[in-house]
Design a protein around this motif. Structure first.
Motif, PDB file in Angstrom:
ATOM      1  N   ILE A  77       0.830  -1.207   0.000  1.00 15.73           N
ATOM      2  CA  ILE A  77       0.000   0.000   0.000  1.00 15.73           C
ATOM      3  C   ILE A  77       0.866   1.259   0.000  1.00 15.73           C
ATOM      4  O   ILE A  77       0.423   2.337  -0.424  1.00 15.73           O
ATOM      5  CB  ILE A  77      -0.990  -0.001   1.198  1.00 15.73           C
ATOM      6  N   SER A  98       0.879   3.341  -3.086  1.00 14.99           N
ATOM      7  CA  SER A  98      -0.347   3.996  -3.542  1.00 14.99           C
ATOM      8  C   SER A  98      -0.361   5.468  -3.116  1.00 14.99           C
ATOM      9  O   SER A  98      -0.064   5.795  -1.969  1.00 14.99           O
ATOM     10  CB  SER A  98      -1.569   3.284  -2.946  1.00 14.99           C
ATOM     11  N   ILE A 157      -5.285   6.591  -0.355  1.00 11.09           N
ATOM     12  CA  ILE A 157      -6.175   5.540   0.155  1.00 11.09           C
ATOM     13  C   ILE A 157      -7.323   6.228   0.871  1.00 11.09           C
ATOM     14  O   ILE A 157      -7.112   7.095   1.716  1.00 11.09           O
ATOM     15  CB  ILE A 157      -5.444   4.520   1.073  1.00 11.09           C
ATOM     16  N   ASN A 164     -10.328   4.251   1.746  1.00  9.41           N
ATOM     17  CA  ASN A 164     -11.297   3.287   2.291  1.00  9.41           C
ATOM     18  C   ASN A 164     -10.790   2.606   3.555  1.00  9.41           C
ATOM     19  O   ASN A 164     -11.223   1.516   3.897  1.00  9.41           O
ATOM     20  CB  ASN A 164     -11.699   2.247   1.233  1.00  9.41           C
ATOM     21  N   TYR A 165      -9.854   3.253   4.261  1.00  8.38           N
ATOM     22  CA  TYR A 165      -9.460   2.717   5.562  1.00  8.38           C
ATOM     23  C   TYR A 165     -10.308   3.430   6.611  1.00  8.38           C
ATOM     24  O   TYR A 165     -10.218   4.666   6.744  1.00  8.38           O
ATOM     25  CB  TYR A 165      -7.962   2.930   5.824  1.00  8.38           C
ATOM     26  N   SER A 214      -3.903   1.031 -12.627  1.00  7.82           N
ATOM     27  CA  SER A 214      -4.222   0.452 -11.325  1.00  7.82           C
ATOM     28  C   SER A 214      -4.451  -1.044 -11.454  1.00  7.82           C
ATOM     29  O   SER A 214      -4.815  -1.547 -12.515  1.00  7.82           O
ATOM     30  CB  SER A 214      -5.487   1.119 -10.774  1.00  7.82           C
ATOM     31  N   CYS A 229      -6.325  -2.446  -8.857  1.00  7.91           N
ATOM     32  CA  CYS A 229      -7.295  -2.630  -7.774  1.00  7.91           C
ATOM     33  C   CYS A 229      -8.507  -1.714  -7.966  1.00  7.91           C
ATOM     34  O   CYS A 229      -8.405  -0.509  -7.709  1.00  7.91           O
ATOM     35  CB  CYS A 229      -6.629  -2.372  -6.429  1.00  7.91           C
ATOM     36  N   CYS A 267      -9.971  -0.322  -4.698  1.00  7.19           N
ATOM     37  CA  CYS A 267      -9.157   0.763  -4.143  1.00  7.19           C
ATOM     38  C   CYS A 267      -9.340   2.054  -4.939  1.00  7.19           C
ATOM     39  O   CYS A 267      -9.511   3.126  -4.360  1.00  7.19           O
ATOM     40  CB  CYS A 267      -7.673   0.405  -4.181  1.00  7.19           C
ATOM     41  N   ASP A 268      -9.271   1.962  -6.257  1.00  8.78           N
ATOM     42  CA  ASP A 268      -9.116   3.160  -7.079  1.00  8.78           C
ATOM     43  C   ASP A 268     -10.328   3.510  -7.944  1.00  8.78           C
ATOM     44  O   ASP A 268     -10.359   4.595  -8.535  1.00  8.78           O
ATOM     45  CB  ASP A 268      -7.889   2.996  -7.990  1.00  8.78           C
ATOM     46  N   GLN A 286      -7.343  -6.224   0.744  1.00  2.87           N
ATOM     47  CA  GLN A 286      -7.523  -4.867   1.252  1.00  2.87           C
ATOM     48  C   GLN A 286      -6.677  -4.706   2.515  1.00  2.87           C
ATOM     49  O   GLN A 286      -6.399  -5.685   3.214  1.00  2.87           O
ATOM     50  CB  GLN A 286      -9.007  -4.620   1.599  1.00  2.87           C
TER      51      GLN A 286
END
Ligand code: FAD
Ligand code: NAP
Length: 313
Positions: free
Chosen positions: A41, A44, A47, A49-50, A132, A134, A137-138, A289
């Motif tokens: 990660i 990236s 982020i 979605n944490y 990407s 993911c 994620c994106d 994830q």
């Protein structure tokens, strides 16, 4: 000294396992990480979605405090590549790339997975900046915009369906006429109005500038080039599970893995070998994830604490 627990890999899974094992009372725990802790990660740029983390934050920013938090409770960090984990009676042998061997009563492995590269021009240059691997994620970054998906397996088609609900249009590029994906998924893709199939074609080049991707050139089997203006290109051309560490000298795996190389685990992240737990992207059915990898690390750590207690008392 025999370690209570050896943690292999310092991504979200390994670091969370480190936090829970040490804070839960295990005194001799070492995390082996071949690079800087943090995991994939950290490559990236964003982020979102944490849970609980709002505002613009990069993967590097998210992971930065994790090692310090673990070290506070006594986690040791050995910056070395592990070449193999084997077991002799009740004791695991941790084979290090420097030739030394450490010993442990239990092992939590979280060495992650690596999305395969499709191999077109610009792929490496723009990964994380428009290219990407993911969609979960994106995908949201391309809400209401057109994107391209590359691949013809279950992952590519399922992710194309996912993206079709967020994006205005998805162009699915596949190098053959037939798909590898389940027939039912192929039917759903064909019925989705905003998915265009571009078959018998491969990506030739992704281009752009400092801001990111501006478009992709796609070449069909007749050599004709089509230029598509998009800012998002998703590649799903297969995944390699980083399971080499579990391979034994005779070529077999230390524990059960499926034909994709994913480590088989139960709900406690326990593998088929007593005392060996597998977590994060490398385990079967992983959602891939950060939050789920961290959750796996916590689950495995709690089980390891009682496993070591029962073994030694
Ligand atoms: P990893 O993060 O892969 O960590 C494994 C660690 O093990 C690595 O640090 C590696 O160096 C180390 N290692 C491997 N082999 C060895 C060895 N033999 N010896 C020692 N160390 C070893 N997830 C989200 O939730 N939200 C997102 O927005 C998001 N965006 C992403 C964007 C990108 C570009 C990428 C690549 C992934 C993204 N992900 C996202 C997915 C997320 O990063 C992974 O699901 C998560 O990092 C998996 O954690 P892990 O601990 O299982 O493995
Ligand atoms: P996969 O099945 O290996 O498919 C990869 C796809 O990418 C193939 O269509 C392949 O084309 C294409 N490809 C490979 N290299 C390429 C390149 N360099 N350029 C362009 N295209 C390229 O991978 P996956 O889709 O990630 O699935 C992996 C496994 O997980 C499979 O067994 C799959 O069934 C399983 N899975 C199951 C589910 C589910 O059951 N719901 C969901 C996801 C994944 P070709 O077809 O021409 O080889």
């Amino acid at each position: 000294m025999i370690l209570d627990c050896a943690i292999i890999g310092g991504g979200p899974a390994g670091l969370t396992a480190g936090l829970y094992t040490t804070r839960g009372g295990l005194e001799n725990v070492t995390m082996y990480e071949k690079g800087m802790p943090g995991g994939q990660i950290t490559s990236s740029s964003e982020i979102e979605n944490y849970p609980g983390v709002t505002g613009e934050i990069s993967g590097m920013d998210l992971m930065m405090p994790w090692p310090k938090q673990c070290q506070k409770f006594g986690l040791k960090h050995d910056m070395v590549e592990i070449t193999r984990v084997s077991k002799d009676g009740d004791i695991f042998k941790i084979h290090k790339a420097d030739g030394n061997i450490d010993e442990a009563y239990s092992v939590i492995i979280g060495t992650g997975s690596s999305p395969r590269r499709a191999g077109f021009t610009g792929e490496d240059e723009f990964i994380g900046r428009g290219v990407s691997t993911c969609a979960t994620c994106d995908g949201f970054f391309y809400k209401g915009q057109e994107v391209v998906v590359i691949g013809g397996g279950d992952t590519a088609l399922e992710e194309a369906l996912y993206l079709s609900k967020i994006c205005s249009k998805v162009s699915l590029i596949h190098r053959r006429e037939e798909f590898r994906s389940a027939p039912n998924t192929v039917e759903r893709v064909k019925k989705t109005e905003n998915i265009e199939l571009i078959l018998n074609s491969v990506p030739d080049e992704v281009y752009g500038d400092n801001m990111g991707v501006a478009g992709i050139k796609v070449k069909n089997n007749n050599g004709e080039i089509r230029d598509i203006s998009v800012t998002g290109v998703f590649t799903f051309v297969g995944n390699d599970i980083n399971n080499e560490t579990l391979k034994q000298e005779n070529g077999s795996f230390l524990c059960d893995v499926n034909k994709q190389g994913q480590v088989m685990v139960d709900i406690n992240m326990a593998t088929s070998v007593s005392g060996l737990y597998a977590t994060g992207d490398m385990r079967v059915d992983a959602p891939k994830q950060v939050i789920s990898a961290a959750g796996d690390g916590a689950v495995a750590a709690l089980k390891v604490i009682s496993f070591v207690d029962e073994l030694l008392n």
